[in-house]
Design an enzyme around this catalytic site. Structure first.
Site, PDB file in Angstrom:
ATOM      1  N   HIS A 105       0.823  -1.209   0.000  1.00 13.45           N
ATOM      2  CA  HIS A 105       0.000   0.000   0.000  1.00 13.45           C
ATOM      3  C   HIS A 105       0.853   1.254   0.000  1.00 13.45           C
ATOM      4  O   HIS A 105       1.986   1.249   0.478  1.00 13.45           O
ATOM      5  CB  HIS A 105      -0.944   0.033   1.203  1.00 13.45           C
ATOM      6  CG  HIS A 105      -0.245  -0.116   2.526  1.00 13.45           C
ATOM      7  ND1 HIS A 105       0.127  -1.336   3.028  1.00 13.45           N
ATOM      8  CD2 HIS A 105       0.141   0.800   3.445  1.00 13.45           C
ATOM      9  CE1 HIS A 105       0.709  -1.169   4.203  1.00 13.45           C
ATOM     10  NE2 HIS A 105       0.743   0.129   4.472  1.00 13.45           N
ATOM     11  N   HIS A 107       0.677   5.238   1.337  1.00 18.38           N
ATOM     12  CA  HIS A 107       0.006   6.245   2.153  1.00 18.38           C
ATOM     13  C   HIS A 107      -0.009   7.549   1.358  1.00 18.38           C
ATOM     14  O   HIS A 107       1.034   7.955   0.820  1.00 18.38           O
ATOM     15  CB  HIS A 107       0.791   6.517   3.443  1.00 18.38           C
ATOM     16  CG  HIS A 107       0.899   5.346   4.368  1.00 18.38           C
ATOM     17  ND1 HIS A 107       0.107   5.210   5.484  1.00 18.38           N
ATOM     18  CD2 HIS A 107       1.712   4.261   4.358  1.00 18.38           C
ATOM     19  CE1 HIS A 107       0.438   4.095   6.129  1.00 18.38           C
ATOM     20  NE2 HIS A 107       1.408   3.492   5.459  1.00 18.38           N
TER      21      HIS A 107
HETATM   22  P1  5GP Z   1       1.822   0.374   7.394  1.00 18.84           P
HETATM   23  O1  5GP Z   1       2.288   0.512   8.802  1.00 18.84           O
HETATM   24  O2  5GP Z   1       1.701  -1.081   7.040  1.00 18.84           O
HETATM   25  O3  5GP Z   1       2.615   1.145   6.389  1.00 18.84           O
HETATM   26  O4  5GP Z   1       0.406   1.044   7.330  1.00 18.84           O
HETATM   27  C1  5GP Z   1      -0.757   0.413   7.684  1.00 18.84           C
HETATM   28  C2  5GP Z   1      -1.781   1.500   7.870  1.00 18.84           C
HETATM   29  O5  5GP Z   1      -3.033   0.875   7.948  1.00 18.84           O
HETATM   30  C3  5GP Z   1      -1.603   2.325   9.127  1.00 18.84           C
HETATM   31  O6  5GP Z   1      -1.471   3.675   8.804  1.00 18.84           O
HETATM   32  C4  5GP Z   1      -2.871   2.050   9.941  1.00 18.84           C
HETATM   33  O7  5GP Z   1      -3.351   3.190  10.576  1.00 18.84           O
HETATM   34  C5  5GP Z   1      -3.824   1.546   8.892  1.00 18.84           C
HETATM   35  N1  5GP Z   1      -4.784   0.565   9.361  1.00 18.84           N
HETATM   36  C6  5GP Z   1      -4.588  -0.441  10.250  1.00 18.84           C
HETATM   37  N2  5GP Z   1      -5.712  -1.166  10.399  1.00 18.84           N
HETATM   38  C7  5GP Z   1      -6.632  -0.612   9.566  1.00 18.84           C
HETATM   39  C8  5GP Z   1      -7.999  -0.939   9.280  1.00 18.84           C
HETATM   40  O8  5GP Z   1      -8.588  -1.861   9.811  1.00 18.84           O
HETATM   41  N3  5GP Z   1      -8.624  -0.135   8.379  1.00 18.84           N
HETATM   42  C9  5GP Z   1      -8.014   0.927   7.765  1.00 18.84           C
HETATM   43  N4  5GP Z   1      -8.727   1.639   6.899  1.00 18.84           N
HETATM   44  N5  5GP Z   1      -6.731   1.250   8.031  1.00 18.84           N
HETATM   45  C10 5GP Z   1      -6.045   0.484   8.913  1.00 18.84           C
END
Ligand code: 5GP
Length: 145
Positions: A105, A107
């Site tokens: 993903h 951001h």
């Molecule tokens: P990462 O740390 O993997 O780059 O980002 C994961 C993102 O997913 C984080 O910014 C977190 O806030 C978001 N996130 C975690 N759980 C959920 C969820 O259940 N739904 C949504 N929409 N975002 C989530």
């Protein structure tokens, strides 16, 4: 060298399958964009591919061909929707870099002069507020080519 396999039960895979809800702002054949539930700023959105991959290391290169136009659309729409001063695009790969959800993903994080970003994945936002922000981005997308 074989990396960790993709886990089809990660949260974003569940969102893609409609097993858990999300505040979607955009969808096409290959990508989905929805609000981050723990936003680092007003309008923080996530853009994911529909094809499964953990991150940059196992993704097929064509995945990025589909993802980046959506990232660009969401960046333009969120800047317009929230009158942001800029937009930060961030992408983490593996836990050591800060990745917490193991479905590739990007951001898309609007930035505002004088406002510091909140910490990554810390504070849950109110659902009604996320729904309102999703609507603002969907509205702005109508004016983005
Ligand atoms: P990462 O740390 O993997 O780059 O980002 C994961 C993102 O997913 C984080 O910014 C977190 O806030 C978001 N996130 C975690 N759980 C959920 C969820 O259940 N739904 C949504 N929409 N975002 C989530």
């Amino acid at each position: 060298m074989q990396g960790t396999p993709y886990d089809p039960d990660n949260i974003f895979a569940k969102i893609l399958r409609g097993e858990i809800p999300s505040h979607a702002v955009y969808e096409d054949e290959h990508t989905l964009a929805f609000m981050d539930v723990m936003p680092q700023s007003e309008g923080h959105t996530l853009v994911i591919p529909k094809t499964p991959s953990r991150n940059i290391f196992d993704a097929d290169p064509t995945t990025f061909m589909w993802l980046m136009p959506t990232v660009q659309k969401i960046a333009k729409a969120s800047k317009k929707a929230f009158h942001a001063n800029g937009v930060r695009v961030v992408q983490f790969n593996e836990a050591g870099s800060g990745q917490t959800v193991f479905h590739l993903h990007f951001h898309v994080i609007p930035t505002y002069d004088g406002v510091e970003l909140k910490l990554h994945a810390r504070q849950q936002e109110d659902g009604g507020h996320l729904a309102h922000n999703a609507e603002m981005i969907r509205e702005a997308l109508k004016f983005i080519s």
